[in-house]
Motif scaffolding. Structure first.
Motif, PDB file in Angstrom:
ATOM      1  N   ALA A   1       0.911  -1.379  -0.040  1.00 27.48           N
ATOM      2  CA  ALA A   1      -0.109  -0.134   0.133  1.00 27.48           C
ATOM      3  C   ALA A   1       0.816   1.152   0.060  1.00 27.48           C
ATOM      4  CB  ALA A   1      -0.830   0.028   1.004  1.00 27.48           C
TER       5      ALA A   1
ATOM      6  N   LYS B   1      -2.354   3.841   3.031  1.00 23.85           N
ATOM      7  CA  LYS B   1      -2.420   2.847   3.786  1.00 23.85           C
ATOM      8  C   LYS B   1      -3.853   2.785   4.427  1.00 23.85           C
ATOM      9  CE  LYS B   1       1.844   1.753   4.435  1.00 23.85           C
ATOM     10  NZ  LYS B   1       2.693   0.667   3.435  1.00 23.85           N
ATOM     11  N   TYR B   2      -4.151   1.497   4.384  1.00 25.39           N
ATOM     12  CA  TYR B   2      -5.511   0.958   5.388  1.00 25.39           C
ATOM     13  C   TYR B   2      -5.259   0.870   6.709  1.00 25.39           C
ATOM     14  CZ  TYR B   2      -8.467  -3.109   6.641  1.00 25.39           C
ATOM     15  OH  TYR B   2      -9.099  -4.022   7.434  1.00 25.39           O
TER      16      TYR B   2
ATOM     17  N   ARG C   1     -15.484  -5.751   7.615  1.00 31.56           N
ATOM     18  CA  ARG C   1     -14.085  -5.089   7.157  1.00 31.56           C
ATOM     19  C   ARG C   1     -14.455  -3.910   6.103  1.00 31.56           C
ATOM     20  NH1 ARG C   1     -11.900 -10.122   8.369  1.00 31.56           N
ATOM     21  NH2 ARG C   1      -9.858  -9.800   9.429  1.00 31.56           N
TER      22      ARG C   1
ATOM     23  N   ARG D   1     -10.560 -19.056   9.806  1.00 29.40           N
ATOM     24  CA  ARG D   1     -10.948 -17.842   8.848  1.00 29.40           C
ATOM     25  C   ARG D   1     -11.021 -18.414   7.439  1.00 29.40           C
ATOM     26  NH1 ARG D   1      -6.341 -12.759   9.374  1.00 29.40           N
ATOM     27  NH2 ARG D   1      -7.304 -11.432   7.684  1.00 29.40           N
TER      28      ARG D   1
ATOM     29  N   SER E   1      -1.912 -12.376   3.782  1.00 20.20           N
ATOM     30  CA  SER E   1      -3.473 -12.442   3.839  1.00 20.20           C
ATOM     31  C   SER E   1      -3.976 -11.950   2.612  1.00 20.20           C
ATOM     32  CB  SER E   1      -3.917 -11.852   4.998  1.00 20.20           C
ATOM     33  OG  SER E   1      -3.564 -10.465   5.197  1.00 20.20           O
TER      34      SER E   1
ATOM     35  N   SER F   1      -9.724 -10.607   4.126  1.00 23.81           N
ATOM     36  CA  SER F   1      -8.863  -9.665   4.640  1.00 23.81           C
ATOM     37  C   SER F   1      -8.919  -8.414   3.872  1.00 23.81           C
ATOM     38  CB  SER F   1      -7.330 -10.342   4.383  1.00 23.81           C
ATOM     39  OG  SER F   1      -6.399  -9.234   4.713  1.00 23.81           O
ATOM     40  N   GLY F   2      -8.963  -7.308   4.416  1.00 29.90           N
ATOM     41  CA  GLY F   2      -9.021  -5.856   3.801  1.00 29.90           C
ATOM     42  C   GLY F   2      -8.463  -5.840   2.651  1.00 29.90           C
ATOM     43  N   SER F   3      -7.077  -6.042   3.028  1.00 28.46           N
ATOM     44  CA  SER F   3      -6.194  -5.719   1.943  1.00 28.46           C
ATOM     45  C   SER F   3      -6.109  -6.546   0.603  1.00 28.46           C
ATOM     46  CB  SER F   3      -4.730  -5.468   2.141  1.00 28.46           C
ATOM     47  OG  SER F   3      -4.582  -6.881   3.025  1.00 28.46           O
TER      48      SER F   3
ATOM     49  N   ARG G   1      -7.498  -5.543  -2.801  1.00 24.12           N
ATOM     50  CA  ARG G   1      -6.603  -4.803  -3.432  1.00 24.12           C
ATOM     51  C   ARG G   1      -5.810  -5.798  -4.335  1.00 24.12           C
ATOM     52  NH1 ARG G   1      -4.471  -1.223   1.124  1.00 24.12           N
ATOM     53  NH2 ARG G   1      -2.973  -2.754   0.977  1.00 24.12           N
TER      54      ARG G   1
ATOM     55  N   SER H   1      -2.004  -7.138  11.920  1.00 27.03           N
ATOM     56  CA  SER H   1      -2.968  -6.191  11.492  1.00 27.03           C
ATOM     57  C   SER H   1      -4.383  -6.172  11.926  1.00 27.03           C
ATOM     58  CB  SER H   1      -2.959  -6.218   9.936  1.00 27.03           C
ATOM     59  OG  SER H   1      -1.648  -6.353   9.346  1.00 27.03           O
ATOM     60  N   THR H   2      -4.923  -7.481  12.025  1.00 31.09           N
ATOM     61  CA  THR H   2      -6.283  -7.528  12.325  1.00 31.09           C
ATOM     62  C   THR H   2      -6.339  -7.008  13.784  1.00 31.09           C
ATOM     63  OG1 THR H   2      -6.339  -9.374  11.006  1.00 31.09           O
ATOM     64  CG2 THR H   2      -8.259  -9.126  12.624  1.00 31.09           C
TER      65      THR H   2
ATOM     66  N   HIS I   1      -6.160  -2.996  13.823  1.00 34.96           N
ATOM     67  CA  HIS I   1      -7.091  -2.228  13.049  1.00 34.96           C
ATOM     68  C   HIS I   1      -7.919  -1.854  14.116  1.00 34.96           C
ATOM     69  CE1 HIS I   1      -5.966  -2.486   8.832  1.00 34.96           C
ATOM     70  NE2 HIS I   1      -6.059  -3.686   8.957  1.00 34.96           N
TER      71      HIS I   1
ATOM     72  N   ASP J   1       4.817  -1.324   6.567  1.00 30.92           N
ATOM     73  CA  ASP J   1       3.510  -1.926   7.008  1.00 30.92           C
ATOM     74  C   ASP J   1       3.532  -2.106   8.726  1.00 30.92           C
ATOM     75  OD1 ASP J   1       2.197  -1.500   4.835  1.00 30.92           O
ATOM     76  OD2 ASP J   1       2.473  -3.407   4.024  1.00 30.92           O
TER      77      ASP J   1
HETATM   78  C1  DP6 Z   1      -0.544  -1.864   7.602  1.00 34.89           C
HETATM   79  O1  DP6 Z   1      -5.553  -6.282   5.018  1.00 34.89           O
HETATM   80  O2  DP6 Z   1      -3.661  -7.269   6.597  1.00 34.89           O
HETATM   81  O3  DP6 Z   1      -0.618  -3.346   5.795  1.00 34.89           O
HETATM   82  O4  DP6 Z   1      -8.082  -6.828   7.033  1.00 34.89           O
HETATM   83  O5  DP6 Z   1      -7.366  -7.576   9.206  1.00 34.89           O
HETATM   84  O6  DP6 Z   1      -6.597  -8.876   7.308  1.00 34.89           O
HETATM   85  P1  DP6 Z   1      -7.154  -7.634   7.870  1.00 34.89           P
HETATM   86  O7  DP6 Z   1      -5.759  -6.534   7.775  1.00 34.89           O
HETATM   87  P2  DP6 Z   1      -4.864  -6.168   6.686  1.00 34.89           P
HETATM   88  O8  DP6 Z   1      -4.439  -4.778   6.862  1.00 34.89           O
HETATM   89  C2  DP6 Z   1      -3.360  -4.262   6.092  1.00 34.89           C
HETATM   90  C3  DP6 Z   1      -2.528  -3.307   6.848  1.00 34.89           C
HETATM   91  C4  DP6 Z   1      -1.547  -2.581   6.295  1.00 34.89           C
HETATM   92  C5  DP6 Z   1      -1.892  -1.383   5.292  1.00 34.89           C
HETATM   93  C6  DP6 Z   1      -2.366  -1.705   4.187  1.00 34.89           C
HETATM   94  O9  DP6 Z   1      -1.996  -2.940   3.429  1.00 34.89           O
HETATM   95  O10 DP6 Z   1      -3.140  -1.052   3.594  1.00 34.89           O
END
Ligand code: DP6
Length: 330
Positions: free
Chosen positions: A15, A18-19, A28, A73, A108, A140-142, A145, A192-193, A196, A282
């Motif tokens: 990223a 970032k998320y 999510r 999961r 993930s 998984s959020g990322s 993408r 990450s999980t 968040h 990250d």
């Molecule tokens: C810091 O997508 O790994 O890499 O949804 O809980 O699986 P989950 O989290 P994830 O979070 C990524 C966080 C990061 C920033 C990013 O990749 O945007």
């Protein structure tokens, strides 16, 4: 009924914006939009085989049968896909990553993108890329993408259907290179999980969220115009803002090691000599150096001269999740 089987390959992504933090943890739905690049050469390849003869889901990762959280999961993600076809049929999932765990490249994202695309194909669901991206997000959020090709933006949206990722530019648009500098492969205390859900405990998160449209616009435009200086500035600022939130959350998350900071200061010196390079980090200590093809080898040599570096991975812009032929060992 014949076996319902499919295999998919997906790349992880890095990223640039970032998320961090969810508005809705269950779905999510992210607190902010994000922008990333898929990483060619690094991949998860996942086969999903649904069969009436199976009494439970199973999951083998890199040759190791998985139980507990990892299996739950995967099984939860399969449930969301099964719901779409009213199927209750169980599945065997076999997945292989070609990159090591704990090196600063989140597996993930590629794992859930490949799992989702393979399961959707195995159940013969006719879904668009947009719908597969939204579904992958639930795992998984990322991962949302890692579904579209190349340089990607994940729109935060306001419900399940509207929170998905889309290509901004194809991989051949810009010859960027990600040099992943591995400092430590130690397991993180808070991944990450878990991280968040701490984002909102930082008083800085609301300012970070309010400013995200500005950073997204600057990053998107810099990519579209291949403007490295503008890109470098916003990518570094975004990573530092996210780490400011992490460091000021409760409990605090300090992912950096002394070598992380040493590399940050080297990058500034290298850029001052005219090398196109910037950093992003990250949820861990390892540093991604983003550069262009022209400087990749020179930077590799410079990194090799630094202390306490374990290894360096190199990745170029990657394509979308893709279905492949299934080769299962008998
Ligand atoms: C810091 O997508 O790994 O890499 O949804 O809980 O699986 P989950 O989290 P994830 O979070 C990524 C966080 C990061 C920033 C990013 O990749 O945007």
């Amino acid at each position: 009924m014949p076996n319902q089987i499919a295999t998919a390959r997906a790349h992880p992504n890095i990223a640039f914006i970032k998320y961090w933090g969810n508005r809705d943890d269950r779905l999510r739905l992210p607190a902010n939009g994000s922008i990333s690049m898929n990483l060619a050469g690094l991949e998860s390849v996942t086969t999903v085989r649904f069969s009436e003869s199976l009494s439970a889901d199973s999951f083998i990762l890199n040759g190791q049968p998985q139980v507990n959280e990892a299996l739950v999961r995967v099984s939860d993600q399969l449930d969301k896909i099964r719901q779409l076809s009213d199927a209750s049929i169980r599945a065997e999932v076999i997945s292989q990553n070609n990159f090591p765990i704990g090196t600063g490249v989140a597996s993930s994202a590629s794992a859930f993108a490949a799992l989702t695309a393979a399961a959707v194909a195995a159940l013969n669901l006719q879904l668009s890329e947009h719908e597969i991206s939204a579904l992958a997000r639930l795992g998984s959020g990322s991962a949302s993408r890692s579904v579209p090709s190349g340089f990607v933006e994940w729109y935060m949206g306001n419900d399940h259907q509207t929170s998905f990722a889309k290509t901004i530019a194809e991989p051949d648009h810009w010859d960027l290179v990600d040099l992943v500098v591995v400092i430590s492969t130690m397991h993180k205390e808070v991944g990450s999980t878990g991280g968040h859900s701490l984002a909102n405990t930082s008083p800085l998160q609301s300012a970070r969220i309010a400013d995200t449209p500005r950073r997204l616009n600057l990053c998107r435009t810099a990519i579209q115009e291949r403007d490295f200086d503008a890109f470098a500035h916003i990518v570094e600022q975004d990573a530092l803002i996210m780490h400011a939130v992490m460091m000021s959350s409760n409990p605090r998350l300090i992912y950096w090691l002394p070598t992380t900071l040493a590399i940050i200061s080297e990058v500034a010196k290298w850029r001052a000599t005219g090398i196109a390079v910037c950093f992003t980090i990250d949820a861990g200590p390892n540093v991604h150096l983003i550069t262009t093809s022209d400087y990749a080898e020179e930077l590799r040599r410079k990194i090799a001269e630094l202390n306490d570096i374990q290894s360096v991975l190199l990745a170029r812009p990657g394509g979308p999740v893709a279905l492949m032929e299934t080769h299962l060992k008998e």
